[in-house]
Design a protein around this motif. Structure first.
Motif, PDB file in Angstrom:
ATOM      1  N   PHE A   1     -50.415  -5.265 -20.295  1.00 12.49           N
ATOM      2  CA  PHE A   1     -51.079  -4.168 -21.001  1.00 12.49           C
ATOM      3  C   PHE A   1     -51.989  -4.730 -22.091  1.00 12.49           C
ATOM      4  O   PHE A   1     -51.817  -5.872 -22.543  1.00 12.49           O
ATOM      5  N   PRO A   2     -52.997  -3.940 -22.534  1.00 20.71           N
ATOM      6  CA  PRO A   2     -53.955  -4.442 -23.515  1.00 20.71           C
ATOM      7  C   PRO A   2     -53.366  -4.546 -24.920  1.00 20.71           C
ATOM      8  O   PRO A   2     -52.532  -3.725 -25.324  1.00 20.71           O
TER       9      PRO A   2
ATOM     10  N   GLY B   1     -50.658   0.923 -22.609  1.00 25.10           N
ATOM     11  CA  GLY B   1     -51.464   0.651 -21.418  1.00 25.10           C
ATOM     12  C   GLY B   1     -51.606   1.804 -20.466  1.00 25.10           C
ATOM     13  O   GLY B   1     -52.222   1.664 -19.404  1.00 25.10           O
TER      14      GLY B   1
ATOM     15  N   PHE C   1     -54.752  -9.228 -23.440  1.00 24.01           N
ATOM     16  CA  PHE C   1     -53.633  -8.544 -22.810  1.00 24.01           C
ATOM     17  C   PHE C   1     -52.365  -9.362 -23.046  1.00 24.01           C
ATOM     18  O   PHE C   1     -52.429 -10.553 -23.361  1.00 24.01           O
TER      19      PHE C   1
ATOM     20  N   LEU D   1     -58.275  -3.708 -17.243  1.00 24.11           N
ATOM     21  CA  LEU D   1     -56.857  -3.674 -16.883  1.00 24.11           C
ATOM     22  C   LEU D   1     -56.679  -3.613 -15.374  1.00 24.11           C
ATOM     23  O   LEU D   1     -55.841  -4.322 -14.812  1.00 24.11           O
TER      24      LEU D   1
ATOM     25  N   THR E   1     -49.495  -0.468 -15.482  1.00 24.18           N
ATOM     26  CA  THR E   1     -49.184  -1.711 -16.201  1.00 24.18           C
ATOM     27  C   THR E   1     -48.160  -2.581 -15.486  1.00 24.18           C
ATOM     28  O   THR E   1     -48.040  -3.765 -15.798  1.00 24.18           O
TER      29      THR E   1
ATOM     30  N   GLN F   1     -54.786  -6.490 -13.400  1.00 24.83           N
ATOM     31  CA  GLN F   1     -53.571  -6.118 -12.678  1.00 24.83           C
ATOM     32  C   GLN F   1     -53.673  -6.514 -11.203  1.00 24.83           C
ATOM     33  O   GLN F   1     -52.738  -7.082 -10.629  1.00 24.83           O
TER      34      GLN F   1
END
Length: 304
Positions: A72-73, A47, A28, A111, A53, A115
């Motif tokens: 975000f990835p 993302g 990420f 994610l 995100t 997050q």
């Protein structure tokens, strides 16, 4: 390559090594909209929604979307586009690879978990009890914080993360990898920083001043000699700020203010004997206001 702690591996890596990590998955990028207006658009493209995100959340996240950090990835398919749009200046993005036990999860769950963890570190409590924003997307914050951490403190900050990467426009990278993970008790946010962690985040000049104040208090005031750093730093910060609020700004005056707060009590300035001095001119003859306050304090102690 060097090891700062037994549990923290500090390395310098090539672009090829970062590309290998991307191929492994679980990678990420954290980037801040406050310094690069392209961040929200790139984050949304790769993302999902901005809410997914953005690291500031709820109403505050919507109001401050233009200055929030985003996570975000990144992967081999989108990396060139992300790098071209975001990593154009030094310090404009931190790479993350999740630890091995997280990489088996579906990307959406990765994610969500990352997050949630990073949001818990957006706001921290300083040793003086005040809330502060922690810039989790700034290498100048992440690196000194981790290098000043104990193994449990570093484990708490890493959470599901295996390594942090300072990615440069030239393609190289500096990495910090957690090599020894310890179990830490779950604590609700905001997280609390230790004295060592907070001191590591202060600017060099501010850090030097606080350390001098603390050394002086330990040497000349017996009550502080066996006190832990966190408690002494909290006292020093609070009373230094109180001194400045009352117009005592030179280091010599602040040291004497700290001495009075140590030998009397932190609220000494509100005492009946102290208040009149604050309304007087800064100088009367050769004495400044702190000279007179110190003199009044000695008289108060002698008469007590």
């Amino acid at each position: 390559m060097n090891t700062s702690h037994a549990f923290l591996l500090h390395s310098t890596c090539s672009q090829a090594q970062w590309l290998e990590k991307l191929a492994q998955g679980g990678c990420f990028l954290i980037a801040e909209a406050a310094i690069n207006s392209a961040v929200p658009g790139v984050a949304e493209r790769w993302g999902g929604s901005l809410e997914q995100t953005r690291l500031y959340w709820g109403e505050a996240g919507r109001v401050h979307a233009s200055i929030s950090p985003y996570c975000f990835p990144v992967n081999p398919e989108n990396w060139d586009a992300v790098r071209e749009q975001l990593l154009t200046q030094h310090g404009w993005g931190i790479g993350i690879q999740l630890d091995w036990f997280m990489r088996a999860m579906p990307p959406v769950e990765q994610l969500k978990s990352l997050q949630k963890h990073l949001r818990e570190w957006n706001t921290v409590v300083t040793p003086s009890g005040e809330n502060a924003i922690l810039r989790v997307g700034d290498w100048r914050v992440v690196k000194p914080l981790l290098e000043a951490s104990t193994a449990p403190e570093a484990s708490a900050f890493y959470g599901p993360i295996g390594s942090f990467w300072q990615l440069t426009p030239e393609g190289g990278a500096e990495t910090l990898t957690l090599t020894q993970r310890e179990k830490v008790a779950a604590t609700p946010p905001p997280r609390t920083l230790s004295a060592a962690q907070w001191l590591a985040l202060l600017g060099p000049s501010e850090l030097d001043v606080y350390q001098r104040y603390m050394a002086h208090l330990r040497e000349y005031h017996g009550r502080w000699r066996d006190t832990d750093d966190d408690s002494l730093l909290a006292f020093t910060q609070q009373q230094s700020e109180a001194a400045q609020l009352h117009g005592f700004n030179s280091e010599r005056d602040i040291v004497r203010y700290l001495a009075l707060a140590s030998e009397l009590e932190p609220s000494f300035i509100e005492a009946e004997w102290a208040q009149p001095v604050l309304s007087q001119p800064e100088y009367i003859g050769t004495q400044n206001r702190m000279d007179r306050l110190f003199e009044k304090a000695i008289q108060h102690l002698e008469n007590a």
